[in-house]
Design an enzyme around this catalytic site. Sequence first.
Site, mmCIF file in Angstrom:
data_model
loop_
_atom_site.group_PDB
_atom_site.id
_atom_site.type_symbol
_atom_site.label_atom_id
_atom_site.label_comp_id
_atom_site.label_asym_id
_atom_site.label_seq_id
_atom_site.Cartn_x
_atom_site.Cartn_y
_atom_site.Cartn_z
ATOM 1 N N GLN A 110 0.853 -1.191 0.000
ATOM 2 C CA GLN A 110 0.000 0.000 0.000
ATOM 3 C C GLN A 110 0.890 1.242 0.000
ATOM 4 O O GLN A 110 1.708 1.440 0.903
ATOM 5 C CB GLN A 110 -0.926 0.048 1.214
ATOM 6 C CG GLN A 110 -1.932 1.198 1.052
ATOM 7 C CD GLN A 110 -2.837 1.423 2.246
ATOM 8 O OE1 GLN A 110 -2.355 1.613 3.359
ATOM 9 N NE2 GLN A 110 -4.127 1.411 2.018
ATOM 10 N N TYR A 190 -5.937 10.622 4.206
ATOM 11 C CA TYR A 190 -4.569 10.969 3.817
ATOM 12 C C TYR A 190 -4.581 11.782 2.511
ATOM 13 O O TYR A 190 -5.640 12.108 1.998
ATOM 14 C CB TYR A 190 -3.712 9.695 3.765
ATOM 15 C CG TYR A 190 -3.624 9.086 5.155
ATOM 16 C CD1 TYR A 190 -2.824 9.679 6.128
ATOM 17 C CD2 TYR A 190 -4.404 7.994 5.529
ATOM 18 C CE1 TYR A 190 -2.782 9.174 7.435
ATOM 19 C CE2 TYR A 190 -4.367 7.490 6.825
ATOM 20 C CZ TYR A 190 -3.553 8.082 7.773
ATOM 21 O OH TYR A 190 -3.524 7.609 9.061
ATOM 22 N N ARG A 343 -8.818 -6.080 11.912
ATOM 23 C CA ARG A 343 -8.837 -6.582 13.289
ATOM 24 C C ARG A 343 -9.039 -8.100 13.343
ATOM 25 O O ARG A 343 -8.422 -8.785 14.151
ATOM 26 C CB ARG A 343 -9.917 -5.853 14.090
ATOM 27 C CG ARG A 343 -9.589 -4.376 14.306
ATOM 28 C CD ARG A 343 -10.813 -3.597 14.709
ATOM 29 N NE ARG A 343 -11.851 -3.697 13.693
ATOM 30 C CZ ARG A 343 -13.126 -3.392 13.865
ATOM 31 N NH1 ARG A 343 -13.536 -2.948 15.038
ATOM 32 N NH2 ARG A 343 -13.998 -3.506 12.891
HETATM 33 C C1 LIG Z 1 -3.747 -1.107 13.696
HETATM 34 C C2 LIG Z 1 -4.437 -0.642 12.442
HETATM 35 C C3 LIG Z 1 -3.707 0.030 11.494
HETATM 36 C C4 LIG Z 1 -4.315 0.457 10.296
HETATM 37 N N1 LIG Z 1 -3.528 1.032 9.308
HETATM 38 C C5 LIG Z 1 -4.055 1.254 8.071
HETATM 39 C C6 LIG Z 1 -3.214 1.610 6.986
HETATM 40 O O1 LIG Z 1 -1.972 1.697 7.074
HETATM 41 N N2 LIG Z 1 -3.811 1.836 5.785
HETATM 42 C C7 LIG Z 1 -5.168 1.728 5.602
HETATM 43 O O2 LIG Z 1 -5.672 1.950 4.500
HETATM 44 N N3 LIG Z 1 -5.975 1.362 6.630
HETATM 45 C C8 LIG Z 1 -5.453 1.092 7.842
HETATM 46 N N4 LIG Z 1 -6.252 0.635 8.858
HETATM 47 C C9 LIG Z 1 -7.700 0.430 8.605
HETATM 48 C C10 LIG Z 1 -7.994 -1.029 8.265
HETATM 49 O O3 LIG Z 1 -7.347 -1.424 7.058
HETATM 50 C C11 LIG Z 1 -9.512 -1.285 8.119
HETATM 51 O O4 LIG Z 1 -10.014 -0.450 7.107
HETATM 52 C C12 LIG Z 1 -10.309 -1.057 9.389
HETATM 53 O O5 LIG Z 1 -9.656 -1.597 10.534
HETATM 54 C C13 LIG Z 1 -11.697 -1.717 9.297
HETATM 55 O O6 LIG Z 1 -11.556 -3.105 8.997
HETATM 56 P P1 LIG Z 1 -11.815 -4.260 10.103
HETATM 57 O O7 LIG Z 1 -13.229 -4.137 10.544
HETATM 58 O O8 LIG Z 1 -11.528 -5.544 9.386
HETATM 59 O O9 LIG Z 1 -10.861 -4.017 11.239
HETATM 60 C C14 LIG Z 1 -5.693 0.227 10.080
HETATM 61 C C15 LIG Z 1 -6.433 -0.437 11.072
HETATM 62 C C16 LIG Z 1 -5.819 -0.890 12.229
HETATM 63 C C17 LIG Z 1 -6.637 -1.652 13.252
#
Ligand SMILES: Cc1cc2nc3c(=O)[nH]c(=O)nc-3n(C[C@H](O)[C@H](O)[C@H](O)COP(=O)(O)O)c2cc1C
Length: 402
Positions: A110, A190, A343
């Site tokens: 990414q 961003y 997560r």
């Molecule tokens: C620790 C952490 C770091 C994240 N860093 C990024 C990132 O670098 N780039 C991005 O697009 N989303 C990032 N996200 C967002 C996740 O990719 C995702 O969109 C969000 O957690 C919802 O998905 P989930 O319900 O599966 O957790 C991050 C999420 C978490 C928990």
Amino acid sequence: MSQSNAVRLEHPALAPTRLGGQTLANRLAVAPMTRVSASPAGVPTPAMVDYYARFARGGFGLVITEGTYTDETFSQGYLHQPGLASPAQVSAWSEVTAKVHAEGARIVAQLMHAGALSQGNPHRDGTVGPSAIRPRGEMMPEYRGSGLWPVPAAMTAYDIDEAVEGFVDAAAHACAAGFDGIEVHAANGYLLDQFLTTYTNHRDDEYGGSVANRVRLTARIVTAIRVALGPDFWVGVRLSQTKVNDFEYRWPGGSADARVIFAALGEAGATYLHVASEGRNWIETARLDGDGDGNGAGPGGTITALARDVSGLPVIANGGMHDVEQAAQVLTGGHADLLALARGALANPDFPQRLAAGERLREFDHSMLTPMATLENAERWRRAVDLPSSDAAAAGSEEART
Ligand SMILES: Cc1cc2nc3c(=O)[nH]c(=O)nc-3n(C[C@H](O)[C@H](O)[C@H](O)COP(=O)(O)O)c2cc1C
């Protein structure tokens, strides 16, 4: 969390699929997750090699890396964020890609320019953005930040050209490091999302005003990478309505805006679209125009289904996909082609294997990311709850405490 036999045996996420002319073992992707665990010079560490390989070993068909900075000017967002801007970074990433490929998964980098949401950049003082407007909210402590965001300098035409070049160079570096492709980070607040968002973009040039103008920079970057690297290297794009510093924002023109955005990125040469839902569940941001029928994607239509219809590209849905019932409905209902888990993957680095075997899925425990989202912190947390070291990168509270 036990699964019914029907869900286990027939779960559509386990079916192979095609992406950019290649086969993926299944429809489960690790979502990008910032872990601020690289060296001070942004070089991936051996712990990061193990962290990424763990997901591949656990059966994920696709791994998307954390947001990786693109240049040594204004792109870096956090201290200890990895980059794809120096030879040492490229060489360390090639160890990650080799390990992930050896485990049978594909891997995408990414590419991220933080813009006004930069809270740690040793290369430059100050930040840049589309307009000189202070971002909402405060810096994020789990990524080593605190206090108000600075007011960015409005980017000049030169700054914009430099940012585009940074993306193209970083994509070429990703290719050299053995990645199957890159994902342009145009989500979550961003830089590229700052251009897309009405309240952070007050420009009066070709990058401001109409939604067609506000998506222009992302489309320009996609085309520039495609031209530089040819048809076989994947160029995905991640989009979201919500942001790390604003969970409420929705595209003001609803489905009309969405159509312009998805069409522009399809025409620009994207390989796939990845629609995220920062801070929200997929369904909470999936419906456009306030009802399921109002987005032009047919009854029960969603933003991800519309993205598929308009662009004709494979679409990755994200947000709460560790809920296996929802995950099945998203795929069988034609709302998306792949699912990205953040997560759920941290709690279950072997999520696909558990799903296939009908094993219990662990609950995510946010304390593994507290006080910081580092791998070291997760390891400390793991020791505290006494989990086996094979799950060092991530695991969950429920099983750990029983
Ligand atoms: C620790 C952490 C770091 C994240 N860093 C990024 C990132 O670098 N780039 C991005 O697009 N989303 C990032 N996200 C967002 C996740 O990719 C995702 O969109 C969000 O957690 C919802 O998905 P989930 O319900 O599966 O957790 C991050 C999420 C978490 C928990």
